[in-house]
Write a protein that holds these residues in place. Structure first.
Motif, PDB file in Angstrom:
ATOM      1  N   GLY A 139      61.000  29.332  33.903  1.00  0.00           N
ATOM      2  CA  GLY A 139      62.220  30.279  33.359  1.00  0.00           C
ATOM      3  C   GLY A 139      62.618  29.543  31.947  1.00  0.00           C
ATOM      4  O   GLY A 139      62.181  30.328  31.127  1.00  0.00           O
ATOM      5  N   ALA A 140      63.084  28.372  31.979  1.00  0.00           N
ATOM      6  CA  ALA A 140      63.654  28.059  30.527  1.00  0.00           C
ATOM      7  C   ALA A 140      62.313  27.564  29.536  1.00  0.00           C
ATOM      8  O   ALA A 140      62.741  28.257  28.429  1.00  0.00           O
ATOM      9  CB  ALA A 140      64.772  26.526  30.802  1.00  0.00           C
ATOM     10  N   ALA A 141      61.686  27.399  29.832  1.00  0.00           N
ATOM     11  CA  ALA A 141      60.916  26.796  28.958  1.00  0.00           C
ATOM     12  C   ALA A 141      59.770  28.853  28.725  1.00  0.00           C
ATOM     13  O   ALA A 141      59.629  28.603  27.305  1.00  0.00           O
ATOM     14  CB  ALA A 141      59.286  26.804  30.150  1.00  0.00           C
ATOM     15  N   VAL A 142      59.626  29.423  29.261  1.00  0.00           N
ATOM     16  CA  VAL A 142      59.110  30.580  28.766  1.00  0.00           C
ATOM     17  C   VAL A 142      60.184  32.023  28.115  1.00  0.00           C
ATOM     18  O   VAL A 142      60.183  32.193  26.894  1.00  0.00           O
ATOM     19  CB  VAL A 142      58.631  31.632  29.688  1.00  0.00           C
ATOM     20  N   GLY A 143      61.465  31.285  28.184  1.00  0.00           N
ATOM     21  CA  GLY A 143      62.743  31.067  27.739  1.00  0.00           C
ATOM     22  C   GLY A 143      62.560  31.272  26.269  1.00  0.00           C
ATOM     23  O   GLY A 143      62.841  31.361  24.964  1.00  0.00           O
ATOM     24  N   ILE A 144      62.526  29.858  25.682  1.00  0.00           N
ATOM     25  CA  ILE A 144      61.969  29.267  24.778  1.00  0.00           C
ATOM     26  C   ILE A 144      60.814  29.711  24.216  1.00  0.00           C
ATOM     27  O   ILE A 144      61.404  29.954  22.620  1.00  0.00           O
ATOM     28  CB  ILE A 144      61.616  27.581  25.018  1.00  0.00           C
ATOM     29  N   ARG A 145      59.484  30.113  24.693  1.00  0.00           N
ATOM     30  CA  ARG A 145      58.469  30.453  23.936  1.00  0.00           C
ATOM     31  C   ARG A 145      59.319  31.798  22.915  1.00  0.00           C
ATOM     32  O   ARG A 145      59.093  32.113  22.346  1.00  0.00           O
ATOM     33  CB  ARG A 145      57.359  30.618  25.135  1.00  0.00           C
ATOM     34  N   GLU A 146      59.480  33.322  24.292  1.00  0.00           N
ATOM     35  CA  GLU A 146      59.878  34.440  23.700  1.00  0.00           C
ATOM     36  C   GLU A 146      61.460  33.940  22.649  1.00  0.00           C
ATOM     37  O   GLU A 146      61.801  35.289  22.305  1.00  0.00           O
ATOM     38  CB  GLU A 146      60.283  35.170  24.752  1.00  0.00           C
ATOM     39  N   GLY A 147      61.799  33.209  22.779  1.00  0.00           N
ATOM     40  CA  GLY A 147      63.257  32.933  21.876  1.00  0.00           C
ATOM     41  C   GLY A 147      64.786  33.249  22.655  1.00  0.00           C
ATOM     42  O   GLY A 147      65.467  34.069  22.203  1.00  0.00           O
ATOM     43  N   TYR A 148      64.272  33.322  23.870  1.00  0.00           N
ATOM     44  CA  TYR A 148      65.590  33.836  24.299  1.00  0.00           C
ATOM     45  C   TYR A 148      66.627  33.228  25.136  1.00  0.00           C
ATOM     46  O   TYR A 148      67.954  33.426  25.354  1.00  0.00           O
ATOM     47  CB  TYR A 148      64.882  35.056  25.844  1.00  0.00           C
ATOM     48  N   HIS A 149      66.314  31.757  24.599  1.00  0.00           N
ATOM     49  CA  HIS A 149      67.525  30.763  24.612  1.00  0.00           C
ATOM     50  C   HIS A 149      68.818  30.665  24.365  1.00  0.00           C
ATOM     51  O   HIS A 149      69.127  32.273  23.387  1.00  0.00           O
ATOM     52  CB  HIS A 149      66.635  29.470  24.571  1.00  0.00           C
ATOM     53  N   LEU A 150      69.799  30.999  24.874  1.00  0.00           N
ATOM     54  CA  LEU A 150      71.006  30.671  24.347  1.00  0.00           C
ATOM     55  C   LEU A 150      71.005  30.472  22.753  1.00  0.00           C
ATOM     56  O   LEU A 150      70.552  29.587  22.642  1.00  0.00           O
ATOM     57  CB  LEU A 150      72.304  29.664  25.611  1.00  0.00           C
TER      58      LEU A 150
END
Length: 171
Positions: free
Chosen positions: A62-73
């Motif tokens: 999930g964190a990796a996908v968040g990085i791709r989509e720009g949803y990381h903190l």
């Protein structure tokens, strides 16, 4: 670049579905553990360790996908008041930092895998190193997805759906 982005989109979707399935399974296993302990008075021994393994997978995928989509903190108050060219530089610096951190995840995660592979999880009968494969896999995907973001930005491609929705609009 478009075919690479489409391929990475498929990988991201698979990772996201894997994370979702892992979360659902972990929830079901914990529910089974509670039911077994308090209703059946017989606690299944495999549920806790399996749930912990699944948690590692859904967190890192999930964190990796968040990085791709720009949803990381991020701390992005400054981003809203600076010019477009500076935003691009800041986003690139951020992605480079993520790549550096992710390389550490892969390198040190692999050392953990190697160092614990000979031991066995008693409740599951699998190598202890399996617990750290999610760290390595998630770190690898974070590297790939961050490099994709840098490449898209360098190519001047719009990054909507990649966390930078307003960068290529006219100011």
């Amino acid at each position: 670049m478009k075919s690479i982005a489409l391929g990475l989109g498929v990988i991201a979707r698979i990772a996201l579905w894997g994370a979702a399935v892992g979360l659902a399974l972990m929830t079901a296993f914990i529910a089974w553990q509670v039911f077994g302990r308090y209703v059946l008075n017989s606690t299944p021994i495999w549920t806790e360790q399996t749930s912990i393994l699944l948690m590692g997978w859904f967190i890192f995928l999930g964190a990796a996908v968040g990085i791709r989509e720009g949803y990381h903190l991020s701390f992005d108050i400054l981003i809203h008041v600076i010019p477009r060219w500076l935003k691009l530089i800041f986003f690139t610096i951020s992605d480079i930092c993520v790549v550096g951190f992710s390389v550490g995840m892969v390198v040190y995660g692999w050392q953990l895998v190697e160092g614990t592979w000979e031991a066995t999880m008693p409740s599951l009968g699998i190598p202890d190193g399996v617990a750290f494969l999610s760290l390595v896999s998630g770190g690898f995907l974070m590297i790939v997805f961050s490099l994709e973001r840098i490449a898209r930005r360098a190519a001047g491609l719009p990054t909507a759906r990649f966390g930078e929705t307003d960068l290529f609009e006219e100011e």
